[in-house]
Design a protein around this motif. Structure first.
Motif, PDB file in Angstrom:
ATOM      1  N   TYR A   1      10.583  -4.794  -6.489  1.00 24.83           N
ATOM      2  CA  TYR A   1       9.808  -4.854  -5.248  1.00 24.83           C
ATOM      3  C   TYR A   1       9.279  -6.263  -4.980  1.00 24.83           C
ATOM      4  O   TYR A   1       9.426  -6.792  -3.868  1.00 24.83           O
ATOM      5  CB  TYR A   1       8.648  -3.859  -5.306  1.00 24.83           C
ATOM      6  N   LEU A   2       8.670  -6.869  -6.002  1.00 22.50           N
ATOM      7  CA  LEU A   2       8.047  -8.183  -5.818  1.00 22.50           C
ATOM      8  C   LEU A   2       9.083  -9.273  -5.528  1.00 22.50           C
ATOM      9  O   LEU A   2       8.846 -10.157  -4.701  1.00 22.50           O
ATOM     10  CB  LEU A   2       7.239  -8.560  -7.066  1.00 22.50           C
ATOM     11  N   ARG A   3      10.238  -9.204  -6.178  1.00 17.85           N
ATOM     12  CA  ARG A   3      11.208 -10.295  -6.044  1.00 17.85           C
ATOM     13  C   ARG A   3      12.204 -10.101  -4.910  1.00 17.85           C
ATOM     14  O   ARG A   3      12.663 -11.070  -4.325  1.00 17.85           O
ATOM     15  CB  ARG A   3      11.982 -10.464  -7.363  1.00 17.85           C
ATOM     16  N   LYS A   4      12.519  -8.832  -4.591  1.00 18.45           N
ATOM     17  CA  LYS A   4      13.581  -8.584  -3.616  1.00 18.45           C
ATOM     18  C   LYS A   4      13.062  -8.085  -2.266  1.00 18.45           C
ATOM     19  O   LYS A   4      13.502  -8.559  -1.214  1.00 18.45           O
ATOM     20  CB  LYS A   4      14.562  -7.544  -4.181  1.00 18.45           C
ATOM     21  N   LEU A   5      12.162  -7.116  -2.303  1.00 14.46           N
ATOM     22  CA  LEU A   5      11.773  -6.444  -1.060  1.00 14.46           C
ATOM     23  C   LEU A   5      10.541  -7.051  -0.400  1.00 14.46           C
ATOM     24  O   LEU A   5      10.512  -7.212   0.834  1.00 14.46           O
ATOM     25  CB  LEU A   5      11.541  -4.957  -1.351  1.00 14.46           C
ATOM     26  N   LEU A   6       9.538  -7.415  -1.165  1.00 14.08           N
ATOM     27  CA  LEU A   6       8.296  -7.935  -0.596  1.00 14.08           C
ATOM     28  C   LEU A   6       8.506  -9.174   0.281  1.00 14.08           C
ATOM     29  O   LEU A   6       7.907  -9.277   1.357  1.00 14.08           O
ATOM     30  CB  LEU A   6       7.287  -8.233  -1.709  1.00 14.08           C
ATOM     31  N   PRO A   7       9.360 -10.147  -0.120  1.00 11.93           N
ATOM     32  CA  PRO A   7       9.590 -11.312   0.760  1.00 11.93           C
ATOM     33  C   PRO A   7      10.108 -10.913   2.141  1.00 11.93           C
ATOM     34  O   PRO A   7       9.698 -11.492   3.154  1.00 11.93           O
ATOM     35  CB  PRO A   7      10.641 -12.130  -0.007  1.00 11.93           C
ATOM     36  N   LEU A   8      10.989  -9.909   2.195  1.00 12.59           N
ATOM     37  CA  LEU A   8      11.504  -9.445   3.489  1.00 12.59           C
ATOM     38  C   LEU A   8      10.390  -8.796   4.300  1.00 12.59           C
ATOM     39  O   LEU A   8      10.267  -9.039   5.520  1.00 12.59           O
ATOM     40  CB  LEU A   8      12.641  -8.447   3.256  1.00 12.59           C
ATOM     41  N   GLU A   9       9.567  -7.983   3.654  1.00 14.63           N
ATOM     42  CA  GLU A   9       8.471  -7.311   4.350  1.00 14.63           C
ATOM     43  C   GLU A   9       7.494  -8.318   4.945  1.00 14.63           C
ATOM     44  O   GLU A   9       7.062  -8.191   6.104  1.00 14.63           O
ATOM     45  CB  GLU A   9       7.734  -6.379   3.388  1.00 14.63           C
ATOM     46  N   GLU A  10       7.138  -9.326   4.162  1.00 16.41           N
ATOM     47  CA  GLU A  10       6.156 -10.315   4.633  1.00 16.41           C
ATOM     48  C   GLU A  10       6.725 -11.170   5.762  1.00 16.41           C
ATOM     49  O   GLU A  10       6.007 -11.505   6.719  1.00 16.41           O
ATOM     50  CB  GLU A  10       5.724 -11.203   3.462  1.00 16.41           C
ATOM     51  N   HIS A  11       7.983 -11.528   5.662  1.00 18.36           N
ATOM     52  CA  HIS A  11       8.591 -12.423   6.662  1.00 18.36           C
ATOM     53  C   HIS A  11       8.637 -11.758   8.040  1.00 18.36           C
ATOM     54  O   HIS A  11       8.479 -12.446   9.066  1.00 18.36           O
ATOM     55  CB  HIS A  11       9.999 -12.818   6.208  1.00 18.36           C
ATOM     56  N   TYR A  12       8.841 -10.440   8.069  1.00 17.94           N
ATOM     57  CA  TYR A  12       8.968  -9.743   9.353  1.00 17.94           C
ATOM     58  C   TYR A  12       7.776  -8.833   9.660  1.00 17.94           C
ATOM     59  O   TYR A  12       7.872  -7.916  10.463  1.00 17.94           O
ATOM     60  CB  TYR A  12      10.282  -8.949   9.379  1.00 17.94           C
ATOM     61  N   ARG A  13       6.637  -9.084   8.998  1.00 20.97           N
ATOM     62  CA  ARG A  13       5.365  -8.419   9.290  1.00 20.97           C
ATOM     63  C   ARG A  13       5.495  -6.881   9.208  1.00 20.97           C
ATOM     64  O   ARG A  13       4.938  -6.140  10.014  1.00 20.97           O
ATOM     65  CB  ARG A  13       4.868  -8.845  10.667  1.00 20.97           C
ATOM     66  N   PHE A  14       6.232  -6.431   8.210  1.00 14.34           N
ATOM     67  CA  PHE A  14       6.455  -5.002   7.994  1.00 14.34           C
ATOM     68  C   PHE A  14       5.132  -4.253   7.795  1.00 14.34           C
ATOM     69  O   PHE A  14       4.957  -3.133   8.275  1.00 14.34           O
ATOM     70  CB  PHE A  14       7.364  -4.819   6.765  1.00 14.34           C
ATOM     71  N   HIS A  15       4.189  -4.888   7.115  1.00 13.23           N
ATOM     72  CA  HIS A  15       2.928  -4.218   6.754  1.00 13.23           C
ATOM     73  C   HIS A  15       2.063  -3.952   7.981  1.00 13.23           C
ATOM     74  O   HIS A  15       1.249  -3.024   7.978  1.00 13.23           O
ATOM     75  CB  HIS A  15       2.159  -5.063   5.738  1.00 13.23           C
ATOM     76  N   GLU A  16       2.217  -4.737   9.035  1.00  9.44           N
ATOM     77  CA  GLU A  16       1.445  -4.508  10.252  1.00  9.44           C
ATOM     78  C   GLU A  16       1.971  -3.301  11.022  1.00  9.44           C
ATOM     79  O   GLU A  16       1.226  -2.641  11.739  1.00  9.44           O
ATOM     80  CB  GLU A  16       1.498  -5.740  11.154  1.00  9.44           C
ATOM     81  N   PHE A  17       3.267  -3.010  10.871  1.00  8.84           N
ATOM     82  CA  PHE A  17       3.903  -1.949  11.654  1.00  8.84           C
ATOM     83  C   PHE A  17       4.003  -0.621  10.903  1.00  8.84           C
ATOM     84  O   PHE A  17       3.902   0.443  11.509  1.00  8.84           O
ATOM     85  CB  PHE A  17       5.317  -2.380  12.067  1.00  8.84           C
ATOM     86  N   HIS A  18       4.209  -0.679   9.605  1.00  5.72           N
ATOM     87  CA  HIS A  18       4.571   0.550   8.888  1.00  5.72           C
ATOM     88  C   HIS A  18       3.625   0.889   7.737  1.00  5.72           C
ATOM     89  O   HIS A  18       2.831   1.804   7.846  1.00  5.72           O
ATOM     90  CB  HIS A  18       6.016   0.444   8.394  1.00  5.72           C
ATOM     91  N   SER A  19       3.716   0.184   6.645  1.00  8.19           N
ATOM     92  CA  SER A  19       2.949   0.570   5.460  1.00  8.19           C
ATOM     93  C   SER A  19       2.466  -0.663   4.718  1.00  8.19           C
ATOM     94  O   SER A  19       3.200  -1.654   4.624  1.00  8.19           O
ATOM     95  CB  SER A  19       3.847   1.418   4.541  1.00  8.19           C
ATOM     96  N   PRO A  20       1.235  -0.653   4.182  1.00  7.56           N
ATOM     97  CA  PRO A  20       0.726  -1.814   3.449  1.00  7.56           C
ATOM     98  C   PRO A  20       1.601  -2.129   2.235  1.00  7.56           C
ATOM     99  O   PRO A  20       2.360  -1.281   1.749  1.00  7.56           O
ATOM    100  CB  PRO A  20      -0.674  -1.370   3.004  1.00  7.56           C
ATOM    101  N   ALA A  21       1.475  -3.349   1.749  1.00  4.01           N
ATOM    102  CA  ALA A  21       2.233  -3.770   0.570  1.00  4.01           C
ATOM    103  C   ALA A  21       1.854  -2.907  -0.635  1.00  4.01           C
ATOM    104  O   ALA A  21       0.712  -2.460  -0.772  1.00  4.01           O
ATOM    105  CB  ALA A  21       1.962  -5.247   0.269  1.00  4.01           C
ATOM    106  N   LEU A  22       2.832  -2.649  -1.505  1.00  3.76           N
ATOM    107  CA  LEU A  22       2.586  -1.869  -2.711  1.00  3.76           C
ATOM    108  C   LEU A  22       1.900  -2.729  -3.769  1.00  3.76           C
ATOM    109  O   LEU A  22       2.147  -3.929  -3.855  1.00  3.76           O
ATOM    110  CB  LEU A  22       3.907  -1.318  -3.272  1.00  3.76           C
ATOM    111  N   GLU A  23       1.048  -2.089  -4.570  1.00  2.00           N
ATOM    112  CA  GLU A  23       0.357  -2.790  -5.647  1.00  2.00           C
ATOM    113  C   GLU A  23       0.746  -2.179  -6.990  1.00  2.00           C
ATOM    114  O   GLU A  23       1.429  -1.150  -7.051  1.00  2.00           O
ATOM    115  CB  GLU A  23      -1.158  -2.697  -5.436  1.00  2.00           C
ATOM    116  N   ASP A  24       0.275  -2.795  -8.078  1.00  2.00           N
ATOM    117  CA  ASP A  24       0.610  -2.316  -9.422  1.00  2.00           C
ATOM    118  C   ASP A  24       0.248  -0.841  -9.600  1.00  2.00           C
ATOM    119  O   ASP A  24       1.000  -0.065 -10.198  1.00  2.00           O
ATOM    120  CB  ASP A  24      -0.114  -3.147 -10.483  1.00  2.00           C
ATOM    121  N   ALA A  25      -0.918  -0.454  -9.071  1.00  2.00           N
ATOM    122  CA  ALA A  25      -1.378   0.931  -9.240  1.00  2.00           C
ATOM    123  C   ALA A  25      -0.438   1.932  -8.568  1.00  2.00           C
ATOM    124  O   ALA A  25      -0.329   3.080  -9.004  1.00  2.00           O
ATOM    125  CB  ALA A  25      -2.792   1.089  -8.679  1.00  2.00           C
TER     126      ALA A  25
END
Length: 541
Positions: free
Chosen positions: A32-56
């Motif tokens: 998630y941190l290395r592959k998916l999160l960069p894509l989510e942040e670049h296209y503001r995925f968290h504003e539209f769909h779901s917040p970023a995932l955390e360790d918990a």
């Protein structure tokens, strides 16, 4: 074995279920941190769909979310599973639970209020802070030392009333909160009361917020002992009809029928049905810890597919925007044409229509966005996610399967789950092929005189009948040949291709078991072996 798993890749050598979970958790988090999160942040995925995932989010225990209209027995259901009260519990015929309560394991009993809960990095609730104080004042964690909660956590939700007034007066977006939980829990249980099957507007919206999580949904028709058999059939049909209007899937949802509380049944006509249904529901919940790693992997794949689609939508809108004049008009035009854009992107990138977010909701969110601040398509970010889905996920799935085959089955224990496992009150005890297991006398003996009358009409030779003669009698049961073949194999204890009077009586007994609706045993239990065959049979074994 897998370089991207880092130091945790050797979990199998250390052994044990906890090490396996840590291995898989580390792999998922790293992906998630290395592959998916960069894509989510670049296209503001968290504003539209779901917040970023955390360790918990990767490390938490399996969670079960209970949703239903008021007084359907949600809180009582939790009490029934735990077999003890929990802090903050309120039960009554009126709407009592007005908060979301996360019932979790803790060494000491107590409550943690919502505002403190969302700043605890060890709990998977930090991102709920975005729903504001109106929600956090109605959110709490109830902790207690309970064996069941060592394996799962349970989320109790406020009872849903009918009408528009309550939805407005909540002060927070109830359906958005439910959607947030639905994306993170392992099981969603919708509770219905046999006397209140109407699905209110808010309940309908709540169920619709589970779109994309259909595989997690189970339905419980509670308080079914308060109606007789004929009424129960009508109630069940009405429930399925109501659900069909709300849940848009071709598959029929699994509905568990029963009375889930520790009180005597008011109507005992359907006791066997209720016991079987409760056992099936317990098995489903008990399997959650074992399936937790696969569920998290599945949710990550869902998220990755949505993030990819989101990137294509945002980059397309950016590409279509004019560089100088007419930006606002073009924005309105693109928002109106979003359904057509979806179809175009489906064809261009070979994406399934089911992977796209809901059009109406996306249009509402885009109204407040500045399209000129969107980013153009970055093929490298898409390729990284494609590589994750095509290669890394498959490797991790293989690792999960390998480890599951080498570790003991992890099940939920304690509470109501222990009451159904063994002893005379275990499900199916003393029924079907298990009847007579704890009796000294051969259980078939009580019906043997009647079976003997039939046996001697089949002209036995030297005390035995041939397979042809036995077949003529056995086919009168109208059971399929495949079933009768299994019965023959079980009954012919000495394997001589013929049946003596005891073996024939056993065959008739097994036929009766099958006709009564029970399953046949895979191998003949010791208590069913005919008395004259017991010593040779055991020696042969």
């Amino acid at each position: 074995m897998f370089s991207w798993l880092g130091k945790q890749g050797g979990g199998r050598e250390r052994g044990g279920g906890a090490d396996v979970v840590q291995t898989v958790t580390g792999g998922l988090r790293d992906l998630y941190l290395r592959k998916l999160l960069p894509l989510e942040e670049h296209y503001r995925f968290h504003e539209f769909h779901s917040p970023a995932l955390e360790d918990a989010d990767f490390e938490n225990k399996p969670m079960v979310l209970l949703v239903g209209q008021y007084s359907t027995g949600k809180t009582t259901f939790i009490r029934y599973l735990l077999e003890q009260d929990f802090p903050g519990m309120r039960i009554g015929p009126e709407p009592t639970t007005d908060s979301f309560i996360a019932v979790m394991y803790g060494e000491t009993e107590g409550n943690v209020p919502g505002n403190a809960l969302v700043v605890d990095p060890k709990k998977p609730f930090r991102k709920l802070g975005r729903f504001g104080n109106a929600f956090l004042n109605r959110f709490m964690c109830s902790q207690l030392p309970n064996e069941v909660l060592k394996s799962i956590s349970i989320i109790d939700s406020p009872g849903i009333l009918s009408g528009e007034k309550q939805r407005i007066s909540r002060g927070y977006d109830f359906c958005q909160v439910l959607q947030w939980f639905a994306e993170r829990v392992d099981r969603i249980i919708l509770l219905f009361d046999a006397h209140k099957l109407d699905i209110s507007d808010e309940f309908s919206e709540a169920i619709k917020s589970f779109r994309g999580q259909d595989d997690k949904i189970r339905v419980v028709l509670n308080k079914a002992d308060q109606v007789d058999t004929q009424q129960l059939m009508r109630v069940y049909g009405a429930l399925m009809w109501s659900l069909g209007k709300v849940i848009d899937t071709p598959e029929v949802l699994r509905v568990y029928i029963g009375s889930f509380w520790a009180h005597p049944l008011r109507n005992t006509d359907n006791r066997r049905l209720f016991e079987a249904e409760a056992q099936d529901l317990f098995k489903d919940i008990q399997s959650l810890p074992q399936k937790a790693a696969v569920r998290k992997l599945n949710d990550l794949i869902k998220r990755a597919r949505l993030a990819k689609v989101h990137a294509y939508i945002i980059s397309y809108l950016k590409k279509e925007m004019p560089s100088v004049f007419g930006k606002e008009n073009k924005k309105k035009e693109l928002i109106n044409k979003l359904p057509e854009i979806y179809i175009q992107l489906q064809r261009e990138h070979h994406i399934s229509a089911g992977d796209f977010p809901e059009v109406k909701k996306m249009q509402e969110q885009l109204e407040n966005c500045d399209f000129t601040k969107f980013h153009s398509l970055k093929p490298k970010l898409i390729e990284a996610v494609d590589n994750m889905l095509a290669n890394k996920i498959a490797s991790l799935m293989n690792l999960i399967r390998q480890e599951e085959s080498n570790m003991p089955t992890e099940m939920v224990h304690g509470g109501a789950f222990d009451g159904t496992m063994a002893g005379p009150f275990g499900h199916g005890y003393g029924e079907g092929a298990k009847e007579g297991a704890d009796e000294e006398e051969w259980v078939v003996a009580k019906d043997k005189p009647a079976y003997d009358e039939i046996f001697y009409t089949l002209s036995p030779i030297n005390g035995k009948i041939s397979g042809i003669s036995a077949k003529k009698e056995m086919v009168t049961s109208k059971l399929p040949n495949s079933v009768l073949g299994k019965i023959w194999k079980l009954a012919d204890c000495d394997g001589d291709g013929m049946l003596d009077d005891e073996e024939f009586a056993l065959a008739k007994h097994l036929i009766k078991i099958k006709l009564d609706g029970y399953e046949l045993p895979g191998t003949l239990p010791s208590h069913l072996v005919p008395p004259s065959h017991r010593k040779p049979f055991q020696t042969a074994e």
